[in-house]
Design a protein around this motif. Structure first.
Motif, PDB file in Angstrom:
ATOM      1  N   TYR A  56       4.452   3.190  -8.586  1.00 18.03           N
ATOM      2  CA  TYR A  56       4.016   1.900  -8.066  1.00 18.03           C
ATOM      3  C   TYR A  56       5.093   1.305  -7.175  1.00 18.03           C
ATOM      4  O   TYR A  56       6.276   1.247  -7.559  1.00 18.03           O
ATOM      5  N   CYS A  57       4.670   0.843  -6.025  1.00 23.02           N
ATOM      6  CA  CYS A  57       5.556   0.071  -5.164  1.00 23.02           C
ATOM      7  C   CYS A  57       5.631  -1.343  -5.702  1.00 23.02           C
ATOM      8  O   CYS A  57       4.626  -1.894  -6.198  1.00 23.02           O
ATOM      9  N   HIS A  58       6.795  -1.952  -5.573  1.00 28.50           N
ATOM     10  CA  HIS A  58       7.043  -3.271  -6.146  1.00 28.50           C
ATOM     11  C   HIS A  58       7.896  -4.082  -5.190  1.00 28.50           C
ATOM     12  O   HIS A  58       8.800  -3.542  -4.553  1.00 28.50           O
ATOM     13  N   SER A  59       7.602  -5.358  -5.089  1.00 29.06           N
ATOM     14  CA  SER A  59       8.455  -6.235  -4.288  1.00 29.06           C
ATOM     15  C   SER A  59       8.669  -7.550  -5.015  1.00 29.06           C
ATOM     16  O   SER A  59       7.848  -7.978  -5.836  1.00 29.06           O
ATOM     17  N   SER A  77       5.700   6.610   0.489  1.00 26.70           N
ATOM     18  CA  SER A  77       5.868   5.499   1.420  1.00 26.70           C
ATOM     19  C   SER A  77       5.111   4.286   0.899  1.00 26.70           C
ATOM     20  O   SER A  77       4.074   4.427   0.250  1.00 26.70           O
ATOM     21  N   CYS A  78       5.622   3.127   1.207  1.00 28.81           N
ATOM     22  CA  CYS A  78       4.962   1.879   0.834  1.00 28.81           C
ATOM     23  C   CYS A  78       5.153   0.893   1.967  1.00 28.81           C
ATOM     24  O   CYS A  78       6.289   0.613   2.371  1.00 28.81           O
ATOM     25  N   THR A  79       4.044   0.389   2.480  1.00 28.02           N
ATOM     26  CA  THR A  79       4.095  -0.561   3.580  1.00 28.02           C
ATOM     27  C   THR A  79       3.594  -1.918   3.104  1.00 28.02           C
ATOM     28  O   THR A  79       2.541  -2.012   2.468  1.00 28.02           O
ATOM     29  N   ALA A  80       4.353  -2.933   3.437  1.00 28.27           N
ATOM     30  CA  ALA A  80       4.008  -4.299   3.050  1.00 28.27           C
ATOM     31  C   ALA A  80       3.325  -5.028   4.193  1.00 28.27           C
ATOM     32  O   ALA A  80       3.602  -4.780   5.369  1.00 28.27           O
ATOM     33  N   GLU A  88       6.345 -11.651  -7.602  1.00 30.53           N
ATOM     34  CA  GLU A  88       6.269 -10.191  -7.624  1.00 30.53           C
ATOM     35  C   GLU A  88       4.931  -9.712  -7.082  1.00 30.53           C
ATOM     36  O   GLU A  88       3.903 -10.363  -7.286  1.00 30.53           O
ATOM     37  N   SER A  89       4.985  -8.573  -6.391  1.00 29.38           N
ATOM     38  CA  SER A  89       3.768  -7.920  -5.926  1.00 29.38           C
ATOM     39  C   SER A  89       3.822  -6.453  -6.313  1.00 29.38           C
ATOM     40  O   SER A  89       4.914  -5.863  -6.372  1.00 29.38           O
ATOM     41  N   TRP A  90       2.650  -5.884  -6.567  1.00 31.87           N
ATOM     42  CA  TRP A  90       2.543  -4.480  -6.945  1.00 31.87           C
ATOM     43  C   TRP A  90       1.511  -3.780  -6.074  1.00 31.87           C
ATOM     44  O   TRP A  90       0.490  -4.363  -5.723  1.00 31.87           O
ATOM     45  N   GLY A  91       1.793  -2.522  -5.762  1.00 30.69           N
ATOM     46  CA  GLY A  91       0.798  -1.694  -5.108  1.00 30.69           C
ATOM     47  C   GLY A  91      -0.181  -1.147  -6.124  1.00 30.69           C
ATOM     48  O   GLY A  91      -0.056  -1.388  -7.327  1.00 30.69           O
ATOM     49  N   GLN A  92      -1.138  -0.383  -5.632  1.00 27.41           N
ATOM     50  CA  GLN A  92      -2.186   0.135  -6.514  1.00 27.41           C
ATOM     51  C   GLN A  92      -1.748   1.393  -7.255  1.00 27.41           C
ATOM     52  O   GLN A  92      -2.397   1.813  -8.208  1.00 27.41           O
ATOM     53  N   VAL A 102       0.854  -1.190   0.000  1.00 27.17           N
ATOM     54  CA  VAL A 102       0.000   0.000   0.000  1.00 27.17           C
ATOM     55  C   VAL A 102       0.888   1.237   0.000  1.00 27.17           C
ATOM     56  O   VAL A 102       1.713   1.421   0.893  1.00 27.17           O
ATOM     57  N   GLU A 103       0.684   2.077  -1.025  1.00 29.61           N
ATOM     58  CA  GLU A 103       1.492   3.295  -1.158  1.00 29.61           C
ATOM     59  C   GLU A 103       0.740   4.502  -0.612  1.00 29.61           C
ATOM     60  O   GLU A 103      -0.481   4.511  -0.550  1.00 29.61           O
TER      61      GLU A 103
END
Length: 114
Positions: free
Chosen positions: A92-95, A21-24, A102-106, A5-6
């Motif tokens: 976009y936040c990415h992990s 900021s981006c929190t996982a 892979e995961s992406w934020g909105q 979530v960004e």
């Protein structure tokens, strides 16, 4: 699974600053790398900055010296200084997990305009 979530996007004048900021959440222990990509209108998504689990950081040439990525356990930040109109994009936040998932934020929009 990891959810991202960004926050922190918005409108800023050229030369200004913003911090994203981006929190996982979820299986955060599996995260190997976290970072930021962006996509401007009519353009492909591109990597902006990445922070690895080992402390390494990587930047796109276009943002070196202006953007700084930092990471705590489950949160990654992008400090953006000296913003330019060409930085306007959805960020976009990415992990990436240790298993390669892979995961992406909105996405959070950043607009640099006077």
């Amino acid at each position: 699974q990891v959810q991202l979530v960004e926050s922190g996007g918005g409108l800023v004048q050229p030369g200004g600053s913003l911090r994203l900021s981006c929190t996982a959440s979820g299986t955060i222990f599996s995260i190997l790398e976290m970072g930021w990509h962006r996509q401007a209108p009519g353009k492909q998504r591109e990597m902006v900055a990445t922070a690895t689990d080992g402390g390494g950081t990587y930047y796109a040439d276009s943002v070196k010296g202006r953007f700084t990525i930092s990471r705590e356990l489950k949160t990654v930040y992008l400090q953006m200084n000296s913003l330019r109109p060409e930085d306007t994009a959805v960020y976009y936040c990415h992990s990436i997990s240790r298993l390669g998932f892979e995961s992406w934020g909105q996405g959070t929009p950043v607009t640099v305009s006077s």
